[in-house]
Motif scaffolding. Structure first.
Motif, PDB file in Angstrom:
ATOM      1  N   ASN A  40       0.817  -1.204   0.000  1.00  0.00           N
ATOM      2  CA  ASN A  40       0.000   0.000   0.000  1.00  0.00           C
ATOM      3  C   ASN A  40       0.852   1.256   0.000  1.00  0.00           C
ATOM      4  OD1 ASN A  40      -2.333  -1.536   0.000  1.00  0.00           O
ATOM      5  ND2 ASN A  40      -2.515  -1.557   2.244  1.00  0.00           N
ATOM      6  N   LEU A  41       1.886   1.227   0.755  1.00  0.00           N
ATOM      7  CA  LEU A  41       2.783   2.397   0.801  1.00  0.00           C
ATOM      8  C   LEU A  41       3.464   2.644  -0.540  1.00  0.00           C
ATOM      9  CD1 LEU A  41       4.453   1.919   4.298  1.00  0.00           C
ATOM     10  CD2 LEU A  41       2.731   3.604   3.634  1.00  0.00           C
ATOM     11  N   ARG A  42       3.864   1.539  -1.193  1.00  0.00           N
ATOM     12  CA  ARG A  42       4.512   1.676  -2.515  1.00  0.00           C
ATOM     13  C   ARG A  42       3.541   2.254  -3.522  1.00  0.00           C
ATOM     14  NH1 ARG A  42       7.326  -3.232  -5.990  1.00  0.00           N
ATOM     15  NH2 ARG A  42       7.833  -1.927  -7.824  1.00  0.00           N
ATOM     16  N   GLU A  43       2.293   1.778  -3.488  1.00  0.00           N
ATOM     17  CA  GLU A  43       1.288   2.267  -4.413  1.00  0.00           C
ATOM     18  C   GLU A  43       1.035   3.750  -4.190  1.00  0.00           C
ATOM     19  OE1 GLU A  43      -3.352   1.341  -5.711  1.00  0.00           O
ATOM     20  OE2 GLU A  43      -2.365   0.172  -4.140  1.00  0.00           O
ATOM     21  N   ALA A  44       0.933   4.138  -2.926  1.00  0.00           N
ATOM     22  CA  ALA A  44       0.713   5.552  -2.611  1.00  0.00           C
ATOM     23  C   ALA A  44       1.891   6.421  -3.085  1.00  0.00           C
ATOM     24  CB  ALA A  44       0.489   5.725  -1.119  1.00  0.00           C
ATOM     25  N   TYR A  45       3.056   5.909  -2.941  1.00  0.00           N
ATOM     26  CA  TYR A  45       4.264   6.644  -3.360  1.00  0.00           C
ATOM     27  C   TYR A  45       4.284   6.857  -4.862  1.00  0.00           C
ATOM     28  CZ  TYR A  45       9.203   7.686  -4.053  1.00  0.00           C
ATOM     29  OH  TYR A  45      10.376   8.252  -4.431  1.00  0.00           O
ATOM     30  N   GLU A  46       3.931   5.754  -5.638  1.00  0.00           N
ATOM     31  CA  GLU A  46       3.931   5.855  -7.084  1.00  0.00           C
ATOM     32  C   GLU A  46       2.865   6.834  -7.547  1.00  0.00           C
ATOM     33  OE1 GLU A  46       3.447   1.875  -8.393  1.00  0.00           O
ATOM     34  OE2 GLU A  46       5.562   1.333  -8.086  1.00  0.00           O
ATOM     35  N   ASN A  47       1.706   6.813  -6.877  1.00  0.00           N
ATOM     36  CA  ASN A  47       0.655   7.769  -7.233  1.00  0.00           C
ATOM     37  C   ASN A  47       1.119   9.216  -7.038  1.00  0.00           C
ATOM     38  OD1 ASN A  47      -1.115   5.693  -7.884  1.00  0.00           O
ATOM     39  ND2 ASN A  47      -2.016   5.590  -5.801  1.00  0.00           N
ATOM     40  N   LEU A  49       4.131  10.288  -7.224  1.00  0.00           N
ATOM     41  CA  LEU A  49       5.105  10.616  -8.277  1.00  0.00           C
ATOM     42  C   LEU A  49       4.407  10.996  -9.559  1.00  0.00           C
ATOM     43  CD1 LEU A  49       7.894   7.908  -7.750  1.00  0.00           C
ATOM     44  CD2 LEU A  49       7.955  10.343  -7.158  1.00  0.00           C
ATOM     45  N   GLN A  50       3.317  10.302  -9.863  1.00  0.00           N
ATOM     46  CA  GLN A  50       2.574  10.635 -11.073  1.00  0.00           C
ATOM     47  C   GLN A  50       1.962  12.028 -10.962  1.00  0.00           C
ATOM     48  OE1 GLN A  50      -0.295   7.500 -11.639  1.00  0.00           O
ATOM     49  NE2 GLN A  50       1.266   5.935 -12.165  1.00  0.00           N
ATOM     50  N   LEU A  51       1.438  12.336  -9.784  1.00  0.00           N
ATOM     51  CA  LEU A  51       0.901  13.673  -9.584  1.00  0.00           C
ATOM     52  C   LEU A  51       1.966  14.752  -9.767  1.00  0.00           C
ATOM     53  CD1 LEU A  51      -1.424  13.070  -6.480  1.00  0.00           C
ATOM     54  CD2 LEU A  51      -2.127  13.478  -8.863  1.00  0.00           C
ATOM     55  N   MET A  52       3.153  14.477  -9.324  1.00  0.00           N
ATOM     56  CA  MET A  52       4.254  15.435  -9.487  1.00  0.00           C
ATOM     57  C   MET A  52       4.606  15.618 -10.931  1.00  0.00           C
ATOM     58  SD  MET A  52       6.603  14.329  -6.210  1.00  0.00           S
ATOM     59  CE  MET A  52       7.991  14.379  -7.260  1.00  0.00           C
ATOM     60  N   GLY A  53       4.567  14.561 -11.710  1.00  0.00           N
ATOM     61  CA  GLY A  53       4.929  14.661 -13.106  1.00  0.00           C
ATOM     62  C   GLY A  53       3.916  15.428 -13.898  1.00  0.00           C
ATOM     63  N   THR A  54       2.669  15.392 -13.490  1.00  0.00           N
ATOM     64  CA  THR A  54       1.627  16.080 -14.244  1.00  0.00           C
ATOM     65  C   THR A  54       1.347  17.477 -13.740  1.00  0.00           C
ATOM     66  OG1 THR A  54      -0.045  15.116 -12.790  1.00  0.00           O
ATOM     67  CG2 THR A  54       0.503  13.879 -14.775  1.00  0.00           C
ATOM     68  N   GLY A  55       1.924  17.869 -12.609  1.00  0.00           N
ATOM     69  CA  GLY A  55       1.629  19.189 -12.020  1.00  0.00           C
ATOM     70  C   GLY A  55       2.448  20.308 -12.594  1.00  0.00           C
ATOM     71  N   GLY A  56       3.488  20.049 -13.434  1.00  0.00           N
ATOM     72  CA  GLY A  56       4.326  21.105 -14.031  1.00  0.00           C
ATOM     73  C   GLY A  56       5.374  21.619 -13.127  1.00  0.00           C
ATOM     74  N   SER A  57       5.502  21.110 -11.917  1.00  0.00           N
ATOM     75  CA  SER A  57       6.538  21.582 -10.997  1.00  0.00           C
ATOM     76  C   SER A  57       6.950  20.455 -10.111  1.00  0.00           C
ATOM     77  CB  SER A  57       6.001  22.738 -10.132  1.00  0.00           C
ATOM     78  OG  SER A  57       6.955  23.096  -9.172  1.00  0.00           O
ATOM     79  N   ASP A  58       8.267  20.426  -9.810  1.00  0.00           N
ATOM     80  CA  ASP A  58       8.756  19.347  -8.955  1.00  0.00           C
ATOM     81  C   ASP A  58       8.777  19.758  -7.507  1.00  0.00           C
ATOM     82  OD1 ASP A  58      10.824  21.092  -8.902  1.00  0.00           O
ATOM     83  OD2 ASP A  58      12.350  19.687  -9.624  1.00  0.00           O
ATOM     84  N   GLY A  59       8.329  20.981  -7.200  1.00  0.00           N
ATOM     85  CA  GLY A  59       8.228  21.417  -5.797  1.00  0.00           C
ATOM     86  C   GLY A  59       9.541  21.401  -5.081  1.00  0.00           C
ATOM     87  N   GLY A  60      10.664  21.632  -5.847  1.00  0.00           N
ATOM     88  CA  GLY A  60      11.979  21.664  -5.194  1.00  0.00           C
ATOM     89  C   GLY A  60      12.683  20.349  -5.269  1.00  0.00           C
TER      90      GLY A  60
END
Length: 374
Positions: A40-47, A49-60
């Motif tokens: 579950n933790l791995r799945e949450a982590y991958e999700n 990462l996908q949100l970060m890739g689609t948000g246009g910013s890596d937030g630092g």
């Protein structure tokens, strides 16, 4: 709220207490709870990462999901500083090589610059670039024209003015021999009855044999002899004229060739502090040179004789060039080798206080003395 609800709220970003901070500072927060599995933790982590890739910013964070460290930023700043330093140094070197700011002027030596600056600010100029060489050249050129004068008198005759002691501490520069009767020079005179009474100095001012000296050097002489450099035997001189008030006398000798002469300069053109040179025969030491400066001008002095009479001298030149008995009548020269004075008196109670008759006051007297020979 139970523990599972707290975890779900953390994962979904619904923690009301952290909403503001999450939006501004840390949008993604991960916690590990004992009730969640690793899958579950791995799945949450991958999700996330996908949100970060689609948000246009890596937030630092970098592309690998890792936040940039402070070390990388420090390295970048150091690199930028070094590049700037290299560029500036290059510009400075180039401007120096091309004389961009000096206008192609050659830099002067530090010592020369300091010396010139001091002279310009004080208004001082040196009399000669090489004082030692200049004085040596003056002596070499002038010495042959300087002569030694011997005054021979009858044994019963008084020493006269200039050879006896002078009152008030003043003395003439002629030398009185200690034992004139035993002097070898007296044997060369025409009469064995004459004795050497004193010696002094003079100089040729005309190549035909005219000599200028002090009157007190030849006063009362039965015979005057002149020793000239380069001649083995002395000349017997004729006293052409005397002026006791000016303490001047002109002598004449005759030779087979022209004599070397000294030019008579203008003492009015001299200044206090100028180099002066005295050449004479102090205490019988022939052709002695001493050097000093012109100490003062327009000095008046009074010389008292043994018989009580007084002689006033005005407009005299004062010098600290060493003067002694035997220098009387000798030339006082400037740095050009011109005669600016005739040495005549010294204060016996002092050191470095000698006096000379300035040439500016003798011109008329000299003409009168020469006129007496016609």
């Amino acid at each position: 709220m139970n523990h599972n609800e707290f975890e779900n709220n953390q994962v979904n970003g619904n923690d009301t207490n952290n909403t503001e901070s999450t939006a501004e500072h840390k949008p993604y927060t991960y916690t590990y709870g004992p009730s969640r599995s690793a899958a579950n933790l791995r799945e949450a982590y991958e999700n996330q990462l996908q949100l970060m890739g689609t948000g246009g910013s890596d937030g630092g964070y970098g592309s690998g999901g890792k936040k940039k460290g402070k070390k990388s930023q420090a390295k970048a700043m150091v690199a930028a500083f070094l590049v700037g330093a290299v560029v500036i140094s290059g510009f400075m070197y180039a401007s120096d090589k091309t004389n961009l700011f000096t206008g192609n002027q050659q830099p002067a030596a530090a010592t020369t610059l300091a010396s010139n600056t001091a002279q310009q600010s004080a208004g001082v100029t040196t009399a000669s670039a090489n004082v030692d060489a200049s004085i040596a050249d003056v002596y070499k050129a002038a010495s042959p024209a300087v002569v030694k004068i011997e005054n021979y008198t009858e044994p019963v005759q008084s020493n006269g003015r200039g050879f006896g002691g002078r009152g008030g501490g003043w003395q003439g520069f002629s030398q009185t021999p200690q034992s004139p009767s035993g002097s070898s020079q007296s044997d060369s005179t025409d009469s064995s009855n004459l004795q050497l009474a004193g010696t002094g100095t003079g100089f040729f001012f005309e190549s035909s044999g005219y000599i200028l000296t002090n009157d007190h050097v030849v006063e009362g002489a039965a015979q005057v002899k002149v020793q000239v450099e380069g001649y083995d035997e002395p000349f017997v001189a004729e006293v052409v004229g005397e002026n006791a008030d000016q303490d001047l006398a002109v002598l004449k000798i005759t030779g087979s060739k022209a004599f070397p002469t000294l030019a008579i300069g203008d003492s009015d053109q001299t200044a206090i502090g100028d180099w002066v040179i005295a050449i004479g025969n102090p205490y019988g030491f022939d052709h002695t040179m001493t050097v000093g400066v012109l100490s003062a001008k327009e000095r008046p002095i009074t010389i008292s004789e043994d018989d009580g009479t007084e002689h006033q001298y005005e407009h005299l030149l004062q010098t600290d060039a060493s003067i002694n008995p035997g220098n009387s009548g000798g030339p006082l020269l400037n740095a050009k080798g011109e005669v600016i004075g005739i040495n005549t008196a010294v204060n016996a109670e002092a050191q470095g206080i000698g006096f000379a008759i300035p040439t500016s006051t003798i011109q008329e007297t000299l003409k009168q003395l020469l006129g007496k020979s016609a």
